[in-house]
Design an enzyme around this catalytic site. Structure first.
Site, PDB file in Angstrom:
ATOM      1  N   GLU A  29     138.647  14.646  71.006  1.00 24.30           N
ATOM      2  CA  GLU A  29     137.534  13.884  70.440  1.00 24.30           C
ATOM      3  C   GLU A  29     137.628  12.419  70.880  1.00 24.30           C
ATOM      4  O   GLU A  29     138.690  11.974  71.328  1.00 24.30           O
ATOM      5  CB  GLU A  29     137.613  13.966  68.907  1.00 24.30           C
ATOM      6  CG  GLU A  29     137.588  15.379  68.353  1.00 24.30           C
ATOM      7  CD  GLU A  29     136.190  15.996  68.328  1.00 24.30           C
ATOM      8  OE1 GLU A  29     135.276  15.474  68.985  1.00 24.30           O
ATOM      9  OE2 GLU A  29     136.019  17.016  67.632  1.00 24.30           O
TER      10      GLU A  29
ATOM     11  N   ASP B  41     141.211  25.917  73.927  1.00 22.35           N
ATOM     12  CA  ASP B  41     141.454  25.560  72.532  1.00 22.35           C
ATOM     13  C   ASP B  41     141.258  26.736  71.584  1.00 22.35           C
ATOM     14  O   ASP B  41     140.726  27.790  71.974  1.00 22.35           O
ATOM     15  CB  ASP B  41     140.528  24.399  72.127  1.00 22.35           C
ATOM     16  CG  ASP B  41     139.075  24.610  72.569  1.00 22.35           C
ATOM     17  OD1 ASP B  41     138.716  25.734  72.962  1.00 22.35           O
ATOM     18  OD2 ASP B  41     138.307  23.645  72.514  1.00 22.35           O
TER      19      ASP B  41
ATOM     20  N   ASP C 253     129.452  14.210  72.114  1.00 22.73           N
ATOM     21  CA  ASP C 253     130.156  12.929  72.016  1.00 22.73           C
ATOM     22  C   ASP C 253     131.137  12.731  73.178  1.00 22.73           C
ATOM     23  O   ASP C 253     131.971  11.848  73.148  1.00 22.73           O
ATOM     24  CB  ASP C 253     130.903  12.841  70.670  1.00 22.73           C
ATOM     25  CG  ASP C 253     131.906  13.981  70.487  1.00 22.73           C
ATOM     26  OD1 ASP C 253     132.057  14.817  71.412  1.00 22.73           O
ATOM     27  OD2 ASP C 253     132.552  14.050  69.424  1.00 22.73           O
TER      28      ASP C 253
ATOM     29  N   HIS D 299     133.375  14.936  74.165  1.00 25.43           N
ATOM     30  CA  HIS D 299     134.664  15.634  74.033  1.00 25.43           C
ATOM     31  C   HIS D 299     134.782  16.767  75.058  1.00 25.43           C
ATOM     32  O   HIS D 299     133.797  17.313  75.537  1.00 25.43           O
ATOM     33  CB  HIS D 299     134.909  16.125  72.597  1.00 25.43           C
ATOM     34  CG  HIS D 299     134.077  17.281  72.168  1.00 25.43           C
ATOM     35  ND1 HIS D 299     133.562  17.387  70.892  1.00 25.43           N
ATOM     36  CD2 HIS D 299     133.677  18.397  72.820  1.00 25.43           C
ATOM     37  CE1 HIS D 299     132.889  18.508  70.795  1.00 25.43           C
ATOM     38  NE2 HIS D 299     132.943  19.143  71.948  1.00 25.43           N
TER      39      HIS D 299
HETATM   40  P1  PGA Z   1     128.386  23.841  74.055  1.00 25.24           P
HETATM   41  O1  PGA Z   1     129.715  23.081  73.649  1.00 25.24           O
HETATM   42  O2  PGA Z   1     128.679  24.554  75.338  1.00 25.24           O
HETATM   43  O3  PGA Z   1     128.134  24.785  72.921  1.00 25.24           O
HETATM   44  O4  PGA Z   1     127.321  22.776  74.214  1.00 25.24           O
HETATM   45  C1  PGA Z   1     130.344  22.267  74.573  1.00 25.24           C
HETATM   46  C2  PGA Z   1     131.530  21.617  73.916  1.00 25.24           C
HETATM   47  O5  PGA Z   1     131.443  21.259  72.732  1.00 25.24           O
HETATM   48  O6  PGA Z   1     132.553  21.457  74.587  1.00 25.24           O
END
Ligand code: PGA
Length: 241
Positions: A143, A67, A136, A138
């Site tokens: 999302e 992304d 959450d 995602h």
């Molecule tokens: P993080 O993010 O590795 O900073 O916990 C994971 C994500 O949001 O996909």
């Protein structure tokens, strides 16, 4: 699904780097799907170390990132282009022509998303996709509530994600509201998936995603249906698994 429980972040990073390294050794011109966030930083560090010792060679590897924020230029230090260059690409010998990240500066979302999916297809698909997981559930910027049927698309960030990412920006209102992200359909097409997580705050979402119902409300839950998924989790995040 394989669940590999390890002691801590260091061991998670080393084991993940080991699997990526094995993939590159077995197929030097493989296609890797890469992720940003704090979780994979140790993995990239370990791979860089092995590259410096001549144990791994990325010269034929192609990469696709999950992304990118819409509207951030490549050199903005919150963009995922910047992150990938700093944390990984600038320190290994990947050919930058083969390192792909959605172009957040392309204002034509439909064209950019089509171009990205087409590029993945023309490279033969992703051999090994590295993933983190959001609080959450995602994956990338898919999302809760996002259809499992989508390929690369323009996503609207939720409040929870904006809050989680605020720490990287000066103010919450500077966090972009949109991102281009590979969809769960694109991710499910990867031949192998490696999801990594660490820390107590990921324990509950890992339980929901991998022991709960498969539902778009928990985007990662669709991974239960993939035939080759490996989770590498530390003790704290994996306590319910
Ligand atoms: P993080 O993010 O590795 O900073 O916990 C994971 C994500 O949001 O996909």
């Amino acid at each position: 699904m394989r669940i590999i429980k390890v002691k801590d972040y260091e061991e998670m990073s080393r084991k993940t780097a080991n699997i990526i390294s094995a993939q590159v050794i077995l197929k030097p011109d493989c296609v890797l799907g890469l992720a940003t966030g704090s979780t994979p930083i140790g993995t990239y560090k370990q791979l860089i170390e092995w590259y410096q010792k001549n144990d791994i060679d990325f010269c034929e590897v192609t990469t696709f990132n999950l992304d990118e924020y819409v509207g951030l230029s490549f050199d903005s230090n919150q963009s995922y282009h910047y992150y990938m260059n700093k944390m990984f690409f600038s320190q290994i010998n990947v050919d930058m022509k083969n390192a792909h990240i959605p172009d957040g500066m392309n204002t034509n979302a439909a064209e950019e998303c089509r171009r990205y999916d087409e590029k993945i297809r023309s490279c033969g698909g992703i051999d090994l996709q590295l993933l983190g997981i959001g609080l959450d559930g995602h994956i990338g910027f898919n999302e809760p509530g996002t259809s499992f049927e989508l390929g690369t698309h323009c996503a609207t960030l939720t409040e929870s994600t904006i809050r989680a990412n605020e720490r990287f920006f000066e103010k919450a209102e500077n966090v972009p509201k949109y991102a281009y992200t590979m969809g769960m359909k694109s991710i499910m097409q990867a031949k192998k998936i490696l999801l990594i997580a660490n820390g107590e705050n990921k324990a509950q979402i890992l339980r929901e995603a991998f022991l709960g119902q498969i539902t778009p409300q928990v985007p990662a839950s669709i991974l239960q249906l993939h035939s080759d998924v490996t989770l590498i989790v530390d003790e704290a995040s994996g306590k319910f698994l």
